[in-house]
Design a protein around this motif. Structure first.
Motif, PDB file in Angstrom:
ATOM      1  N   TRP A 113       1.301  -1.112  -0.126  1.00 35.55           N
ATOM      2  CA  TRP A 113       0.070   0.129   0.095  1.00 35.55           C
ATOM      3  C   TRP A 113       0.670   1.327  -0.046  1.00 35.55           C
ATOM      4  CZ3 TRP A 113      -1.380  -3.462   4.425  1.00 35.55           C
ATOM      5  CH2 TRP A 113      -0.333  -3.866   5.104  1.00 35.55           C
ATOM      6  N   GLY A 114       0.276   2.629  -0.350  1.00 40.66           N
ATOM      7  CA  GLY A 114       0.610   3.469  -0.437  1.00 40.66           C
ATOM      8  C   GLY A 114      -0.286   4.947  -0.002  1.00 40.66           C
ATOM      9  N   TRP A 115       0.093   5.540   0.827  1.00 39.38           N
ATOM     10  CA  TRP A 115      -0.847   6.528   0.927  1.00 39.38           C
ATOM     11  C   TRP A 115      -0.355   8.386   0.958  1.00 39.38           C
ATOM     12  CZ3 TRP A 115      -4.540   4.375   4.036  1.00 39.38           C
ATOM     13  CH2 TRP A 115      -4.412   2.867   4.589  1.00 39.38           C
ATOM     14  N   ARG A 116      -0.839   9.354   0.820  1.00 39.70           N
ATOM     15  CA  ARG A 116      -1.089  10.277   0.002  1.00 39.70           C
ATOM     16  C   ARG A 116      -1.967  11.491   0.907  1.00 39.70           C
ATOM     17  NH1 ARG A 116       1.636  13.780  -3.623  1.00 39.70           N
ATOM     18  NH2 ARG A 116       0.592  15.997  -3.827  1.00 39.70           N
ATOM     19  N   VAL A 117      -1.630  11.604   2.281  1.00 36.19           N
ATOM     20  CA  VAL A 117      -2.369  12.554   2.705  1.00 36.19           C
ATOM     21  C   VAL A 117      -2.561  14.104   2.007  1.00 36.19           C
ATOM     22  CG1 VAL A 117      -2.818  13.808   5.133  1.00 36.19           C
ATOM     23  CG2 VAL A 117      -1.509  11.368   4.648  1.00 36.19           C
ATOM     24  N   GLU A 118      -3.280  15.118   2.321  1.00 36.30           N
ATOM     25  CA  GLU A 118      -3.805  16.511   1.325  1.00 36.30           C
ATOM     26  C   GLU A 118      -4.763  16.966   1.912  1.00 36.30           C
ATOM     27  OE1 GLU A 118      -5.239  15.309  -2.599  1.00 36.30           O
ATOM     28  OE2 GLU A 118      -3.077  15.043  -3.497  1.00 36.30           O
TER      29      GLU A 118
ATOM     30  N   LEU B 276       7.232   4.583   7.918  1.00 34.64           N
ATOM     31  CA  LEU B 276       6.307   5.350   7.193  1.00 34.64           C
ATOM     32  C   LEU B 276       6.771   6.042   6.347  1.00 34.64           C
ATOM     33  CD1 LEU B 276       2.873   5.071   8.592  1.00 34.64           C
ATOM     34  CD2 LEU B 276       3.443   7.590   9.728  1.00 34.64           C
ATOM     35  N   ASP B 277       7.685   7.081   6.658  1.00 39.11           N
ATOM     36  CA  ASP B 277       8.130   7.749   5.624  1.00 39.11           C
ATOM     37  C   ASP B 277       8.227   7.049   3.686  1.00 39.11           C
ATOM     38  OD1 ASP B 277       8.223   9.623   7.193  1.00 39.11           O
ATOM     39  OD2 ASP B 277      10.868   9.456   7.052  1.00 39.11           O
ATOM     40  N   ASP B 278       8.040   5.276   4.118  1.00 39.54           N
ATOM     41  CA  ASP B 278       8.489   5.064   2.877  1.00 39.54           C
ATOM     42  C   ASP B 278       6.873   4.185   1.917  1.00 39.54           C
ATOM     43  OD1 ASP B 278      10.841   4.539   3.192  1.00 39.54           O
ATOM     44  OD2 ASP B 278      11.123   2.431   3.705  1.00 39.54           O
ATOM     45  N   VAL B 279       5.792   4.621   3.025  1.00 34.30           N
ATOM     46  CA  VAL B 279       4.425   4.127   2.678  1.00 34.30           C
ATOM     47  C   VAL B 279       3.231   5.497   2.777  1.00 34.30           C
ATOM     48  CG1 VAL B 279       4.957   2.138   2.862  1.00 34.30           C
ATOM     49  CG2 VAL B 279       3.740   3.407   4.502  1.00 34.30           C
ATOM     50  N   VAL B 280       4.119   6.671   2.962  1.00 31.02           N
ATOM     51  CA  VAL B 280       3.134   8.021   2.890  1.00 31.02           C
ATOM     52  C   VAL B 280       3.974   9.328   2.807  1.00 31.02           C
ATOM     53  CG1 VAL B 280       1.941   8.929   4.851  1.00 31.02           C
ATOM     54  CG2 VAL B 280       2.211   7.454   5.857  1.00 31.02           C
ATOM     55  N   VAL B 281       2.932   9.944   1.802  1.00 27.09           N
ATOM     56  CA  VAL B 281       3.235  11.070   1.554  1.00 27.09           C
ATOM     57  C   VAL B 281       2.429  11.977   2.004  1.00 27.09           C
ATOM     58  CG1 VAL B 281       3.808  12.848  -0.744  1.00 27.09           C
ATOM     59  CG2 VAL B 281       4.432  10.061  -0.895  1.00 27.09           C
ATOM     60  N   VAL B 282       2.390  13.053   2.688  1.00 21.01           N
ATOM     61  CA  VAL B 282       2.615  14.378   2.829  1.00 21.01           C
ATOM     62  C   VAL B 282       2.310  15.327   1.848  1.00 21.01           C
ATOM     63  CG1 VAL B 282       1.802  15.762   5.083  1.00 21.01           C
ATOM     64  CG2 VAL B 282       2.540  13.730   5.380  1.00 21.01           C
ATOM     65  N   ALA B 283       1.331  15.609   1.146  1.00 22.72           N
ATOM     66  CA  ALA B 283       1.536  17.147   0.441  1.00 22.72           C
ATOM     67  C   ALA B 283       1.254  18.433   1.120  1.00 22.72           C
ATOM     68  CB  ALA B 283       0.528  17.217  -0.385  1.00 22.72           C
ATOM     69  N   ARG B 284       2.425  19.616   0.422  1.00 23.26           N
ATOM     70  CA  ARG B 284       2.203  20.777   1.457  1.00 23.26           C
ATOM     71  C   ARG B 284       2.154  21.870   1.000  1.00 23.26           C
ATOM     72  NH1 ARG B 284       5.217  18.221   5.185  1.00 23.26           N
ATOM     73  NH2 ARG B 284       7.077  17.051   4.486  1.00 23.26           N
TER      74      ARG B 284
END
Length: 330
Positions: free
Chosen positions: A30-35, A322-330
């Motif tokens: 899985w991969g996650w993107r937080v916006e 967590l840094d490998d699977v989560v991207v937090v949008a700036r």
């Protein structure tokens, strides 16, 4: 002042619990993107166990379990999640978008979230103690409330058919060099591996009366506790969906997570028996000769029971940073 959007740390804390979800061979696909108040879930095809899961069904099911874990973690932190599943027809890897909003936490929310770090896949023999019927009934009702079917396989003839299907599927897979290589790559792991099936969690198996055949992993290093002569008395729960599509697979993963957390909360142990559903011939056999709802499609078979009192606590399986699977949008 009432806030309508969780802060970054709250979302990341919930995701730390979400990635504790079970996955095929602990591939964590899985991969996650937080916006802001939106969290997007994506599958990671590069982590598909192709020989085990050629269709990607188990991959999506694994992601569905992580999605449910996230919703449970958010609810315990005072946040609800409105889910859009498969929101983008042009991005089949985009499995869900969760819109986070305020939620009043209940005691049940907190108890279910507390079960997440305690849950383990336990492949060791269970005791002869029966699983209470009211617990199984509650699990059946839970699956039905989500539009799925959960069948407790109790008839001795059907259990024997499952035994045969598992053995036949294992023989088919073991004869495939690609499968053998894949199992060797994803199991028998030791520290500092962040994924795969650890050797310390894999029993050195031998036949046990009453237990279904277990998948053979590489390098097992977990001794099984000594047992008396009483056979295992595990409940076998077969989860099925009305459609055999990615949407159905995702839902099956969510319900699987709910069932496993309910079992953990009740003090039960559990492990999946997915081999007969990974080979088309044996999956068809299970559908035609075991599943009562003939128009449905079997997605996962769960083995649930009481752990031996002296079995000891299993170590937590590793997780990717967590840094490998989560991207937090700036």
């Amino acid at each position: 002042m009432t806030t309508t959007e969780p802060d970054r740390d709250t979302v990341l804390s919930a995701l730390r619990l979400a990635v504790r979800a079970p996955s095929v061979h602990n591939t964590q696909p899985w991969g996650w993107r937080v916006e802001g108040r939106f969290v997007h879930l994506y599958s990671d095809p590069s982590r598909q166990a192709v020989a085990t899961d050629p269709s990607g069904r188990d991959l999506v099911l694994s992601c569905g379990a992580a999605l449910h874990h996230l919703l449970v973690a958010l609810a315990a932190a005072g946040w609800g999640g409105r889910v859009r599943r498969l929101p983008d027809p042009d991005r089949p890897d985009h499995l869900a978008t969760v819109e986070i909003g305020p939620h009043t936490t209940t005691g049940a929310d907190a108890e279910l979230a507390a079960a997440i770090p305690l849950r383990r896949t336990d492949r060791r023999p269970f005791t002869s103690w029966p699983v209470p019927g009211e617990l199984i009934g509650g699990m059946v009702a839970l699956a039905e409330s989500q539009g799925l079917t959960l069948q407790a396989v109790t008839d001795p003839r059907q259990r024997w058919r499952l035994y045969q299907a598992i053995a036949a599927a294992a023989a088919t897979q073991d004869a495939d060099p690609a499968y053998a290589a894949e199992i060797g790559r994803w199991s028998g792991r030791s520290a500092p591996a962040a994924d795969g099936v650890p050797a310390a969690n894999t029993p050195i198996t031998h036949p046990v009366a009453g237990r279904m055949p277990m998948r053979a992993f590489a390098g097992p290093a977990l001794p099984e506790p000594p047992r008396g002569g009483e056979p295992e008395n595990a409940a076998l729960l077969l989860l099925a969906t009305p459609t055999d599509t990615p949407a159905g697979w995702l839902r099956a993963g969510e319900v699987t997570s709910a069932l496993l957390l309910a079992a953990t909360r009740a003090g039960l142990a559990a492990s999946p028996l997915t081999q007969p559903l990974e080979v088309e011939d044996t999956r068809a056999h299970v559908r035609d000769h075991v599943l009562a709802a003939k128009t449905h499609h079997p997605q996962i078979l769960l083995r649930i029971g009481w752990p031996a009192p002296d079995a000891g606590e299993l170590p937590a399986t590793p997780r990717r940073p967590l840094d490998d699977v989560v991207v937090v949008a700036r």
